[in-house]
Design an enzyme around this catalytic site. Structure first.
Site, PDB file in Angstrom:
ATOM      1  N   GLY A 190      15.149 -11.732   5.151  1.00 23.55           N
ATOM      2  CA  GLY A 190      13.551 -11.257   4.725  1.00 23.55           C
ATOM      3  C   GLY A 190      13.023 -11.685   3.469  1.00 23.55           C
ATOM      4  N   GLU A 224       8.661 -15.121   5.610  1.00 25.22           N
ATOM      5  CA  GLU A 224       8.006 -14.467   6.591  1.00 25.22           C
ATOM      6  C   GLU A 224       8.236 -15.399   7.931  1.00 25.22           C
ATOM      7  OE1 GLU A 224       3.939 -13.367   5.596  1.00 25.22           O
ATOM      8  OE2 GLU A 224       4.421 -12.863   3.337  1.00 25.22           O
ATOM      9  N   ILE A 258       5.371  -9.469 -12.493  1.00 29.27           N
ATOM     10  CA  ILE A 258       5.484 -10.500 -13.712  1.00 29.27           C
ATOM     11  C   ILE A 258       4.045 -10.369 -14.378  1.00 29.27           C
ATOM     12  CG2 ILE A 258       5.954 -12.416 -14.950  1.00 29.27           C
ATOM     13  CD1 ILE A 258       7.391 -13.338 -12.515  1.00 29.27           C
ATOM     14  N   LYS A 313      -2.367 -19.231  -6.425  1.00 26.87           N
ATOM     15  CA  LYS A 313      -1.690 -18.871  -7.753  1.00 26.87           C
ATOM     16  C   LYS A 313      -2.103 -19.659  -9.059  1.00 26.87           C
ATOM     17  CE  LYS A 313       1.601 -16.019  -5.431  1.00 26.87           C
ATOM     18  NZ  LYS A 313       3.129 -15.970  -4.923  1.00 26.87           N
ATOM     19  N   GLY A 332       0.934  -1.308  -0.012  1.00 21.55           N
ATOM     20  CA  GLY A 332       0.239  -0.059  -0.010  1.00 21.55           C
ATOM     21  C   GLY A 332       0.881   1.199  -0.065  1.00 21.55           C
TER      22      GLY A 332
HETATM   23  N1  HSE Z   1       5.012 -14.916  -0.177  1.00 16.75           N
HETATM   24  C1  HSE Z   1       5.109 -15.193  -1.924  1.00 16.75           C
HETATM   25  C2  HSE Z   1       6.336 -15.624  -2.179  1.00 16.75           C
HETATM   26  C3  HSE Z   1       4.686 -13.674  -2.286  1.00 16.75           C
HETATM   27  O1  HSE Z   1       7.314 -16.014  -1.615  1.00 16.75           O
HETATM   28  O2  HSE Z   1       6.832 -15.446  -3.386  1.00 16.75           O
HETATM   29  C4  HSE Z   1       3.204 -13.353  -2.054  1.00 16.75           C
HETATM   30  O3  HSE Z   1       2.680 -14.146  -2.767  1.00 16.75           O
END
Ligand code: HSE
Length: 445
Positions: free
Chosen positions: A201, A204, A150, A219, A30
């Site tokens: 980093g 998560e 992409i 996806k 954001g």
């Molecule tokens: N956490 C995802 C990744 C990015 O590691 O590609 C967001 O979908």
């Protein structure tokens, strides 16, 4: 005599009209959307035909400092914001499913176009959202939901709309690609490589959705829906993550000049009844080092599309992160804003083909089975027979000494997933098999 349909005319707001934006969420994505919208306001105005004006930024906690947002724009009442008369486009970058679903539906029902980066929301509720957008004659854009920067949703929706897509196969999760690449290049184990990804980093604090394959499965559902003009939801996707991949699996792959990638594979198959069906799965996959996807390292994403007339296409780049995701969001905002100013609508959901989703057991694939067996006369013949009993042909067999016994690595030719899985169960029950180290699918080619 039939009369010609009355010409339809959707004039839009007119050149120079401002386009009001409601931004929902002010996290990593954001804040980048806000920065780019502000910094490139003049450029965007030219591209659209009217200026973008941010009417409000909805956040859960207004008391937190939000650098770059004037106080008067902040609100914690997203529902009121999306319904305002001066809002034309709602940008949803909150994440999660239940709450954004309610706000996005409220926005669509109020006649606002929506741009979302939320793959979990689109993969779970595409039908409901698309119906609401159709009813209100507004746009629903979600380029950022798949592989961030992409461009792949747009090409599937528009550029390839005249072609017949046979398969879409890709690395659509950066976290897992980083981990597998680290394991491949350093020889480190899974835990060590995940710790490295977290430290840098790339992963998560709670990496479950990534390492268990759920993020990639969302996806995959979106990609399959677009490619095959059929509604595919995340529940339709077979999903296996990377948590069981060991340093030894990577070493064995290297020995065979392969690497292991977490792939989302969406393809048209012929099921056992001879019908065309869709197979969608996410799982670790052995691919030859010469395959274009093998060269996709670090946290990069790539999507490989095969279409009848276009042939093979590969889309490559940054699949995550604030700025790359904001790039895709802004591309959609420009598209939706152009439609507001000039009139017209983006292509909506296309599900006319309505193909059946195959049980994953029907999918043709190949297995790489790595096991510890007893080293005595007849064992190899006995175990090969278990494959033959199920009509599975063997491609290669490699045997190495392993302590008192032997390590056997079997690579099969293509067979249906359920026959291969049943053979592995039979191997587990065979007295000569001490343990199955791993079972990994190979890319079909
Ligand atoms: N956490 C995802 C990744 C990015 O590691 O590609 C967001 O979908």
């Amino acid at each position: 005599m039939t009369s010609a349909p009355a010409p339809s005319f959707n004039p839009g707001k007119g050149i120079g009209s401002p386009v009001g934006i409601a931004l929902l969420g002010y996290g990593t994505v954001g804040s980048e959307v806000m920065r780019l919208m502000t910094e490139y306001a003049d450029e965007l105005e030219h591209r659209i035909g009217g200026p973008l004006q941010i009417r409000g930024v909805a956040v859960s906690d207004k008391s937190k400092p939000r650098p770059g947002v004037p106080d008067e724009l902040l609100t914690d009442d997203a529902f009121s914001l999306v319904k305002r008369d001066d809002v034309d486009i709602v940008v949803e970058v909150i994440g999660g499913i239940d709450y954004p679903r309610k706000v996005v539906l409220a926005a669509l029902k109020a006649g606002k176009s929506v741009v979302t980066a939320n793959k979990a929301l689109v993969a779970a509720h595409a039908a409901e959202l698309a119906d609401a957008a159709d009813e209100a004659n507004v746009d629903l854009y979600f380029e950022a939901a798949v592989a961030a920067a992409i461009p792949v949703v747009g090409p599937l929706r528009r550029s390839l709309a005249g072609d017949q897509i046979q398969s879409v196969m890709g690395i659509v999760n950066g976290t897992t690609n980083f981990i597998l690449d680290a394991m491949d290049s350093s020889g480190a184990g899974y835990d060590e490589s995940l710790a490295e990804a977290t430290r840098l980093g790339y992963a998560e604090a709670d990496p479950t959705a990534d390492v268990e394959g759920h993020d990639a499965a969302s996806k995959a559902a979106i990609l399959a829906s677009l490619a095959f003009h059929t509604r595919v939801t995340s529940d339709d996707v077979y999903c296996e993550g990377i948590t069981n991949i060991s340093a030894e699996d990577i070493r064995a792959a290297k020995q065979a000049d392969h690497t292991i990638k977490l792939l989302a594979i969406c393809e048209k198959i012929t099921d056992s009844n001879g019908e065309t069906a869709i197979s969608v799965g996410v799982h670790p996959t052995l691919i030859p080092r010469s395959h274009p996807l093998a060269a996709v390292n670090k946290s990069f994403n790539a999507i490989f599309v095969e279409a009848e007339a276009a042939g093979r296409l590969m889309f490559y780049g940054n699949g995550a992160g604030g700025a790359p995701t904001a790039s895709a969001v802004l591309g959609d905002v420009v598209g939706a804003a152009r439609n507001k100013v000039h009139g017209g609508r983006a292509p909506g959901e296309s599900t006319y083909a309505n193909l059946p989703i195959a049980d994953y057991g029907e999918t043709p694939t190949r297995y790489h089975v790595d096991m510890e067996v007893e080293d005595r006369v007849g064992v190899l013949a006995d175990l090969a027979q278990l494959f033959a009993d199920r009509g599975i042909s063997l491609r290669t067999i490699r045997q190495e000494e392993s302590g008192e016994g032997a390590r056997l690595i079997v690579v099969t030719h293509q067979a249906r997933e359920n026959s291969l899985a049943a053979t592995v169960e039979a191997l587990k029950d065979h007295p000569a098999v001490k343990s199955i180290n791993s079972v990994i699918r190979l890319e079909r080619g």
